[in-house]
Write an enzyme that holds these catalytic residues in place. Structure first.
Site, mmCIF file in Angstrom:
data_model
loop_
_atom_site.group_PDB
_atom_site.id
_atom_site.type_symbol
_atom_site.label_atom_id
_atom_site.label_comp_id
_atom_site.label_asym_id
_atom_site.label_seq_id
_atom_site.Cartn_x
_atom_site.Cartn_y
_atom_site.Cartn_z
ATOM 1 N N CYS A 25 35.723 42.194 39.979
ATOM 2 C CA CYS A 25 36.223 41.833 38.643
ATOM 3 C C CYS A 25 35.258 40.828 38.074
ATOM 4 O O CYS A 25 35.244 39.676 38.507
ATOM 5 C CB CYS A 25 37.636 41.256 38.716
ATOM 6 S SG CYS A 25 38.189 40.618 37.111
ATOM 7 N N CYS A 40 37.103 37.847 35.735
ATOM 8 C CA CYS A 40 37.855 36.759 36.381
ATOM 9 C C CYS A 40 37.900 37.055 37.867
ATOM 10 O O CYS A 40 36.878 36.972 38.529
ATOM 11 C CB CYS A 40 39.234 36.590 35.757
ATOM 12 S SG CYS A 40 40.085 38.133 35.363
ATOM 13 N N SER A 41 39.042 37.414 38.395
ATOM 14 C CA SER A 41 39.087 37.738 39.825
ATOM 15 C C SER A 41 40.278 38.647 40.088
ATOM 16 O O SER A 41 40.993 38.479 41.062
ATOM 17 C CB SER A 41 39.182 36.470 40.660
ATOM 18 O OG SER A 41 40.297 35.696 40.251
ATOM 19 N N CYS A 42 40.503 39.629 39.200
ATOM 20 C CA CYS A 42 41.617 40.564 39.359
ATOM 21 C C CYS A 42 41.543 41.218 40.736
ATOM 22 O O CYS A 42 40.483 41.667 41.161
ATOM 23 C CB CYS A 42 41.557 41.640 38.276
ATOM 24 S SG CYS A 42 41.774 40.965 36.623
#
Lengths: 95, 213
Positions: free
Chosen positions: B116, B119-121
């Protein structure tokens, strides 16, 4: 592969909350699958009603994204792009 | 060298980590303020917040490993998982909340890897919290541009004939990789196979473990 629907990601750089990665703007890929509709995150981010939009998984070749710097031109990258960021195109490559 | 005496090493040989006695940051204060207001106004309760934290902490890659192992052994489930991974995971009994999941399958010709960049999905509702490196700028920026180099650093070297498919988790969907089933496991049950399915193999930065010979 004549059935591929090619799309170009708009090359715009608007301010504010946008979920279209900058490295994909202006690039062409094809529709891998269509998802949604999902509420527009650009409206949700500011507390507005999110109008439902189709979300498309677009598949790009690494050659399209990185040109001669691509590590392996035929590898691919898929990303989810909201419909209002996409325009249909015939050619598989950005001008 | 656990018994060397260095001021920066603990008796166990690990470096001391500063205690972090800093004032709360702006966003930490904001989180506390909003949480307290939500409780004060009766929108939620401290018990509900604790229950959610406990539910998230209880999720682990073992959930995903069970899903993958079943897909390896049950062709109808594999088809369901590829068609709608959220529904298939729920049907197996996993409470994944509103998460929308897509499963992508590694084959002899294709290797998938998830990132991702925005962000950090991460499919937390199935696999639990992501590893720290998944959230790092290096992983997020390099995986979309030089996935083969990144994979090699994880110990996964792919032949040229394998197509690498990177999936940038940019919006509403979350992703799980179904790694290739390792050889030498013919006739194994899903329960025997699940321990071979590592967290990294479901992100795509690893392969499923080979059975011990």
């Amino acid at each position: 592969m004549t059935s591929r629907q090619f799309m170009r990601v708009r090359a715009d750089m608007p301010p504010g909350h946008v979920r279209t990665p900058a490295y994909l703007r202006g690039k062409c890929g094809w529709v891998e699958r269509t998802l949604g509709p999902f509420p527009n995150p650009e409206e949700l981010a500011y507390g507005h009603h999110g109008h439902p939009l189709p979300l498309l998984r677009i598949r790009f070749t690494m050659a399209e994204l990185w040109g001669s710097a691509a590590e392996h031109p035929d590898d691919t990258l898929d990303a989810e792009i909201y419909a209002h960021w996409l325009e249909k195109v015939d050619a598989p490559h950005a001008p | 060298m656990p018994h060397d005496h260095h001021d920066h090493l603990s008796p166990s040989g690990h470096p001391y980590r500063p205690d972090g006695d800093r004032p709360l940051t702006y966003w930490q204060q904001m989180e506390i303020a909003i949480r307290e207001l939500l409780i004060e106004k009766g929108v939620t309760t401290a018990a509900e917040i604790n229950a959610q934290i406990n539910a998230m902490d209880a999720r682990s890659p073992a959930n995903g490993a069970a899903v993958v192992a079943r897909a390896w052994t049950d062709p109808a489930f594999r088809a369901d998982l590829l068609a709608d991974a959220s529904a298939a995971s729920r049907a197996m009994g996993y409470d994944i909340g509103p998460m929308r999941l897509i499963a992508v399958e590694n084959t002899a010709d294709v290797h998938n890897v998830i990132v991702c960049t925005l962000c950090s999905c991460y499919p937390r509702n199935l696999l639990g919290l992501p590893p720290d490196w998944y959230k790092s700028r290096a992983y997020r920026s390099r995986t979309v541009k030089e996935p083969r180099n990144v994979l090699a650093e994880f110990g996964v070297t792919l032949p040229d004939r394998t197509t690498v498919r990177v999936h940038d988790s940019t919006a509403d969907m979350r992703y799980i990789v179904i790694p290739a089933r390792p050889g030498g496991t013919d006739g194994w049950s899903a329960g025997d196979l699940a321990p071979l399915v590592t967290r990294d193999s479901m992100i795509g930065t690893g392969l499923a473990k080979r059975p011990a010979v």
